[in-house]
Scaffold this motif. Structure first.
Motif, PDB file in Angstrom:
ATOM      1  N   ASN A 104       0.509  -0.738  -0.818  1.00  0.00           N
ATOM      2  CA  ASN A 104      -0.109   0.422  -0.214  1.00  0.00           C
ATOM      3  C   ASN A 104       0.486   1.532  -0.205  1.00  0.00           C
ATOM      4  OD1 ASN A 104      -2.363  -1.596  -0.163  1.00  0.00           O
ATOM      5  ND2 ASN A 104      -2.684  -1.383   2.504  1.00  0.00           N
ATOM      6  N   VAL A 105       2.100   1.517   0.791  1.00  0.00           N
ATOM      7  CA  VAL A 105       2.963   2.300   0.746  1.00  0.00           C
ATOM      8  C   VAL A 105       3.747   2.406  -0.370  1.00  0.00           C
ATOM      9  CG1 VAL A 105       4.892   3.186   1.651  1.00  0.00           C
ATOM     10  CG2 VAL A 105       3.388   1.991   3.232  1.00  0.00           C
ATOM     11  N   ASN A 107       2.515   1.788  -3.790  1.00  0.00           N
ATOM     12  CA  ASN A 107       0.981   2.355  -4.558  1.00  0.00           C
ATOM     13  C   ASN A 107       1.077   3.982  -4.258  1.00  0.00           C
ATOM     14  OD1 ASN A 107       0.851   0.421  -5.632  1.00  0.00           O
ATOM     15  ND2 ASN A 107      -0.751  -0.565  -4.849  1.00  0.00           N
ATOM     16  N   SER A 108       1.201   3.659  -3.211  1.00  0.00           N
ATOM     17  CA  SER A 108       0.542   5.134  -2.360  1.00  0.00           C
ATOM     18  C   SER A 108       1.658   6.260  -2.831  1.00  0.00           C
ATOM     19  CB  SER A 108       0.504   5.481  -1.065  1.00  0.00           C
ATOM     20  OG  SER A 108      -0.453   4.936  -0.996  1.00  0.00           O
ATOM     21  N   LEU A 109       3.255   5.669  -3.064  1.00  0.00           N
ATOM     22  CA  LEU A 109       3.949   6.685  -3.605  1.00  0.00           C
ATOM     23  C   LEU A 109       4.525   7.186  -4.668  1.00  0.00           C
ATOM     24  CD1 LEU A 109       7.137   5.757  -1.071  1.00  0.00           C
ATOM     25  CD2 LEU A 109       5.568   7.666  -0.803  1.00  0.00           C
ATOM     26  N   LYS A 110       3.526   5.854  -5.471  1.00  0.00           N
ATOM     27  CA  LYS A 110       3.716   5.463  -6.804  1.00  0.00           C
ATOM     28  C   LYS A 110       2.287   6.808  -8.310  1.00  0.00           C
ATOM     29  CE  LYS A 110       5.619   1.104  -8.177  1.00  0.00           C
ATOM     30  NZ  LYS A 110       5.634  -0.217  -8.763  1.00  0.00           N
ATOM     31  N   MET A 111       2.228   7.033  -7.321  1.00  0.00           N
ATOM     32  CA  MET A 111       0.799   8.064  -7.413  1.00  0.00           C
ATOM     33  C   MET A 111       0.723   9.483  -7.000  1.00  0.00           C
ATOM     34  SD  MET A 111      -2.985   5.836  -7.124  1.00  0.00           S
ATOM     35  CE  MET A 111      -2.475   4.482  -5.791  1.00  0.00           C
ATOM     36  N   ALA A 112       1.760   9.469  -5.853  1.00  0.00           N
ATOM     37  CA  ALA A 112       1.911  10.478  -5.701  1.00  0.00           C
ATOM     38  C   ALA A 112       2.930  11.532  -5.927  1.00  0.00           C
ATOM     39  CB  ALA A 112       1.743  10.533  -3.634  1.00  0.00           C
ATOM     40  N   SER A 117       7.177   6.513 -10.030  1.00  0.00           N
ATOM     41  CA  SER A 117       7.078   5.356 -10.178  1.00  0.00           C
ATOM     42  C   SER A 117       8.211   4.827 -11.124  1.00  0.00           C
ATOM     43  CB  SER A 117       5.614   5.622 -11.306  1.00  0.00           C
ATOM     44  OG  SER A 117       5.202   4.182 -12.237  1.00  0.00           O
TER      45      SER A 117
END
Length: 140
Positions: A104-105, A107-112, A117
């Motif tokens: 989850n961390v 994925n959040s970093l990849k989006m934010a 990414s």
């Protein structure tokens, strides 16, 4: 208006200071003082962020006993003076404690974070990320 109380804001700050000290202590070849300071700041920050009872329940649940034991033994070894062995043991404990949160961390970093990414898709990091995603466990 902020939805976080002052103690949670301080907890986030202490967790950030703790992680920064831990990273700096690791970069300086397991510098004992920075590792110990980082551990204390992270634990106090987690206590302020989650609250004392939730923090206690997080570390002392039956299914997390291996991670908690390794983490606290690692802190003890760092304070005692065996910083390299303690840091490795502490890393194992952190992995066992927080492995379920890592997908989850990431994925959040990849989006934010812009460029995160792309960086995570390069060869050595993509292998590590695929291993982290394969370790995903649902809570039972």
């Amino acid at each position: 208006m902020s939805m976080l109380s002052d103690s949670r804001k301080i907890g986030i700050g202490l967790c950030g200071i703790g992680i920064s000290c831990l990273v700096l202590g690791a970069c300086l070849l397991c510098e004992r003082t920075l590792l110990a300071l980082g551990n204390v700041a992270f634990l106090f920050g987690l206590g302020l962020l989650l609250g004392p009872s939730k923090t206690f329940r997080f570390f002392f649940r039956k299914e997390k006993w291996q991670g908690s034991t390794a983490y606290f033994l690692g802190i003890g070894l760092i304070i005692y003076g065996w910083s390299v062995v303690g840091f490795v043991l502490e890393l194992y404990g952190v992995w066992r404690l927080f492995a379920a949160f890592l997908p989850n961390v990431l994925n959040s970093l990849k989006m934010a974070v812009p460029g995160f990414s792309t960086a995570m898709n390069t060869w050595p990091l993509s292998t590590i990320c695929s291993y982290v995603y394969d370790q995903r466990r649902l809570p039972v």
